[in-house]
Motif scaffolding. Sequence first.
Motif, PDB file in Angstrom:
ATOM      1  N   UNK A 177       0.833  -1.214   0.000  1.00 35.97           N
ATOM      2  CA  UNK A 177       0.000   0.000   0.000  1.00 35.97           C
ATOM      3  C   UNK A 177       0.860   1.254   0.000  1.00 35.97           C
ATOM      4  N   UNK A 178       1.871   1.285   0.840  1.00 35.46           N
ATOM      5  CA  UNK A 178       2.714   2.478   0.958  1.00 35.46           C
ATOM      6  C   UNK A 178       3.499   2.765  -0.318  1.00 35.46           C
ATOM      7  N   UNK A 179       3.781   1.727  -1.099  1.00 37.74           N
ATOM      8  CA  UNK A 179       4.576   1.936  -2.302  1.00 37.74           C
ATOM      9  C   UNK A 179       3.809   1.981  -3.601  1.00 37.74           C
ATOM     10  N   UNK A 180       2.557   1.555  -3.581  1.00 40.65           N
ATOM     11  CA  UNK A 180       1.830   1.288  -4.831  1.00 40.65           C
ATOM     12  C   UNK A 180       1.725   2.506  -5.749  1.00 40.65           C
ATOM     13  N   UNK A 181       1.217   3.611  -5.227  1.00 33.47           N
ATOM     14  CA  UNK A 181       1.000   4.773  -6.100  1.00 33.47           C
ATOM     15  C   UNK A 181       2.329   5.326  -6.616  1.00 33.47           C
ATOM     16  N   UNK A 182       3.358   5.326  -5.775  1.00 34.07           N
ATOM     17  CA  UNK A 182       4.669   5.800  -6.225  1.00 34.07           C
ATOM     18  C   UNK A 182       5.229   4.894  -7.310  1.00 34.07           C
ATOM     19  N   UNK A 183       5.078   3.585  -7.138  1.00 31.25           N
ATOM     20  CA  UNK A 183       5.568   2.646  -8.144  1.00 31.25           C
ATOM     21  C   UNK A 183       4.850   2.842  -9.478  1.00 31.25           C
ATOM     22  N   UNK A 184       3.544   2.951  -9.438  1.00 34.92           N
ATOM     23  CA  UNK A 184       2.768   3.139 -10.671  1.00 34.92           C
ATOM     24  C   UNK A 184       3.205   4.427 -11.377  1.00 34.92           C
ATOM     25  N   UNK A 185       3.412   5.488 -10.595  1.00 36.45           N
ATOM     26  CA  UNK A 185       3.848   6.766 -11.174  1.00 36.45           C
ATOM     27  C   UNK A 185       5.243   6.652 -11.800  1.00 36.45           C
TER      28      UNK A 185
END
Length: 201
Positions: A17-25
């Motif tokens: 959860x903590x990394x998901x949006x950053x990874x996708x970006x």
Amino acid sequence: MAKVCEYYLAPQSPWTYLGHERFVALAKKHGVQVDIKPCDLGKVFNVSGGLPLAKRAPQRQAYRLVELKRWSEYLQMPMNIQPKFFPVPGDPAAKLIIATRLAHGTDAALNIAGAIMRAVWAEERNIGDMDTLAAIALECGHDGKALLKSSETASVQAEYDRYTEEAIAANVFGSPWYVVDGEGYWGQDRLDFVERAFQKL
């Protein structure tokens, strides 16, 4: 040659959860295709020496909470570090993500994965509950009941099993796990290294 990153995840994982949006970006920024592979973390733990949270030593459990608080504050992400519906089985949510990918593509699967993780860690919702999963799918713009029904098919189960076997073969032992050009990176705190690897593709 296409630039690809394999993304092994368990949707109930706070670190994912903590990394998901950053990874996708990051993947979008560098033109990298994501091969999203939800897997059964319990089976991965069984062969890699990992322990479910309840079986870990008290000092490890305590430090985990400290780190979750640190990271959520540092990233300015809303997070209940001891959510109401956790531990929670990840299988139904993982299979919903797979069904979404098969029906609507990778971007839709990444989007619903993020929504599922937010549901656990920021919204106090039970992702082990089928009605909740259907509601999340609906909120993401899909026919929730139809997608949930397809998530329970043998073909989706076969994909889930295959991803789990691939995770074990790739020496995965935690979530999130990223594989770039054959090299594995464990944890959202390794995304700086993942980006450096993207730049070399």
